[in-house]
Scaffold this motif. Sequence first.
Motif, short mmCIF file in Angstrom:
data_model
loop_
_atom_site.label_atom_id
_atom_site.label_comp_id
_atom_site.label_asym_id
_atom_site.label_seq_id
_atom_site.Cartn_x
_atom_site.Cartn_y
_atom_site.Cartn_z
N PHE A 34 17.85 3.34 19.81
CA PHE A 34 18.30 4.64 19.31
C PHE A 34 17.52 5.04 18.07
O PHE A 34 17.32 4.26 17.14
N LEU A 35 17.07 6.31 18.03
CA LEU A 35 16.38 6.85 16.87
C LEU A 35 17.17 7.95 16.20
O LEU A 35 17.44 7.91 15.01
N LYS A 36 17.57 8.96 16.97
CA LYS A 36 18.26 10.12 16.39
C LYS A 36 18.90 10.92 17.51
O LYS A 36 18.40 10.91 18.64
N ASP A 37 19.98 11.61 17.21
CA ASP A 37 20.57 12.50 18.21
C ASP A 37 20.90 13.84 17.56
O ASP A 37 20.89 13.99 16.35
N ILE A 38 21.18 14.81 18.41
CA ILE A 38 21.51 16.15 17.94
C ILE A 38 22.49 16.77 18.91
O ILE A 38 22.39 16.58 20.13
N GLN A 39 23.46 17.49 18.37
CA GLN A 39 24.42 18.22 19.20
C GLN A 39 24.08 19.70 19.18
O GLN A 39 23.68 20.24 18.13
N GLY A 74 23.68 -8.44 16.73
CA GLY A 74 23.74 -6.99 16.57
C GLY A 74 22.97 -6.46 15.38
O GLY A 74 22.85 -5.23 15.22
N SER A 75 22.43 -7.31 14.53
CA SER A 75 21.68 -6.84 13.37
C SER A 75 20.33 -6.27 13.82
O SER A 75 19.74 -6.73 14.79
N PRO A 76 19.84 -5.26 13.12
CA PRO A 76 18.61 -4.58 13.55
C PRO A 76 17.36 -5.41 13.28
O PRO A 76 17.33 -6.21 12.34
N VAL A 77 16.35 -5.19 14.10
CA VAL A 77 15.05 -5.82 13.93
C VAL A 77 14.03 -4.70 13.66
O VAL A 77 13.94 -3.74 14.43
N TYR A 78 13.30 -4.82 12.56
CA TYR A 78 12.35 -3.81 12.18
C TYR A 78 10.93 -4.36 12.17
O TYR A 78 10.72 -5.57 11.96
N GLU A 79 9.97 -3.47 12.35
CA GLU A 79 8.56 -3.78 12.19
C GLU A 79 7.97 -2.75 11.24
O GLU A 79 8.19 -1.55 11.41
N THR A 80 7.23 -3.22 10.25
CA THR A 80 6.60 -2.32 9.31
C THR A 80 5.17 -2.03 9.75
O THR A 80 4.39 -2.95 10.01
N LEU A 81 4.85 -0.75 9.84
CA LEU A 81 3.53 -0.32 10.30
C LEU A 81 2.89 0.59 9.26
O LEU A 81 3.58 1.30 8.54
N THR A 82 1.57 0.55 9.22
CA THR A 82 0.81 1.46 8.38
C THR A 82 0.22 2.56 9.25
O THR A 82 -0.50 2.27 10.21
N VAL A 83 0.54 3.80 8.94
CA VAL A 83 0.05 4.94 9.70
C VAL A 83 -1.10 5.58 8.91
O VAL A 83 -0.92 5.99 7.76
N GLN A 84 -2.26 5.65 9.54
CA GLN A 84 -3.41 6.26 8.90
C GLN A 84 -3.27 7.79 8.92
O GLN A 84 -2.53 8.34 9.74
N PRO A 85 -3.94 8.50 8.02
CA PRO A 85 -3.84 9.96 8.00
C PRO A 85 -4.14 10.56 9.38
O PRO A 85 -5.16 10.25 9.99
N ASN A 86 -3.25 11.40 9.86
CA ASN A 86 -3.40 12.00 11.19
C ASN A 86 -2.90 13.45 11.21
O ASN A 86 -2.37 13.91 12.21
N PHE A 87 -3.04 14.13 10.07
CA PHE A 87 -2.58 15.50 9.93
C PHE A 87 -3.33 16.39 10.91
O PHE A 87 -4.57 16.35 10.98
N ARG A 88 -2.63 17.23 11.65
CA ARG A 88 -3.26 17.98 12.73
C ARG A 88 -2.41 19.17 13.13
O ARG A 88 -1.24 19.27 12.76
N ALA A 89 -3.01 20.04 13.92
CA ALA A 89 -2.30 21.16 14.53
C ALA A 89 -2.38 21.01 16.04
O ALA A 89 -3.47 20.88 16.60
N ASN A 90 -1.24 21.01 16.69
CA ASN A 90 -1.17 20.99 18.14
C ASN A 90 -0.68 22.35 18.63
O ASN A 90 0.12 23.01 17.96
N LEU A 128 12.36 0.65 13.95
CA LEU A 128 13.41 -0.13 14.60
C LEU A 128 12.93 -0.50 16.01
O LEU A 128 12.64 0.37 16.82
N THR A 129 12.82 -1.81 16.28
CA THR A 129 12.30 -2.26 17.57
C THR A 129 13.36 -2.92 18.46
O THR A 129 13.11 -3.16 19.63
N GLY A 130 14.52 -3.22 17.91
CA GLY A 130 15.56 -3.86 18.73
C GLY A 130 16.67 -4.42 17.86
O GLY A 130 16.79 -4.06 16.68
N HIS A 131 17.44 -5.33 18.44
CA HIS A 131 18.55 -5.94 17.71
C HIS A 131 18.62 -7.43 18.02
O HIS A 131 18.27 -7.87 19.13
N ASN A 132 19.06 -8.22 17.03
CA ASN A 132 19.30 -9.64 17.25
C ASN A 132 20.57 -9.84 18.06
O ASN A 132 21.32 -8.90 18.33
N ALA A 133 20.82 -11.09 18.44
CA ALA A 133 21.99 -11.40 19.24
C ALA A 133 23.29 -11.03 18.53
O ALA A 133 24.29 -10.69 19.18
#
Length: 220
Positions: A47-52, A199-215, A192-197
Amino acid sequence: MRQYPYNATGTIFPNPGFVPTGYQYMYYMPVALGNYKFIFSGTDKVFLKDIQTTLVARNELQSFYLVESPDAVDAYRIVKVPEEYQGTPGKVRIRIVHLGSDSQNLMVKQLDATGNLKTAGLPQDLAFGSFSGYTEIDTVGAARNSGNVILKISETNAPNNVILSAAVPAEPNGSFVVLIQGFRQTTSRRILTGHNADGSPVYETLTVQPNFRANLRRSY
């Protein structure tokens, strides 16, 4: 249990050859009127985010954009944009959606065929997570720039420092959405990549390089 879009191309077509060069058409999932919760998830349905939201009118259109929130290194935000399915003869309609997580408020200028910058109708102080209305631009003059409307994008507090450019096809009766996305600076994110047995969350830290753009997306 339905997913939308259906595949990685972002369209209902599995073959990328169906996607027009330079932009993607916007497609919508038809649902009955009423109240809904839309859930965004990552790998393995994390789960990441939800909206109603509520659909109350026939032919009502809504787009949802999931974006990394600047509030925290593991936070997300969903930007809801009510959409329009319409065009204007002889003009191209352009809207800006600001999803650049680490950029300030944005201003947009149009570069005309003589090299002058025009601001009429374009957003001049667009905050992160917000969007402009559609601006109608005459395609006769715009077509002189190799058939495109050329946009120059700056931060409002540094109007002379262009940080991004975008070319929108000057197609009469067309409507386009310019998505400003990504990071201007190298950024650390906790995913957030998953959960331990237990129920505690498992995280991975990543470095995102500059990727500013227009789509570019076409809404009509």
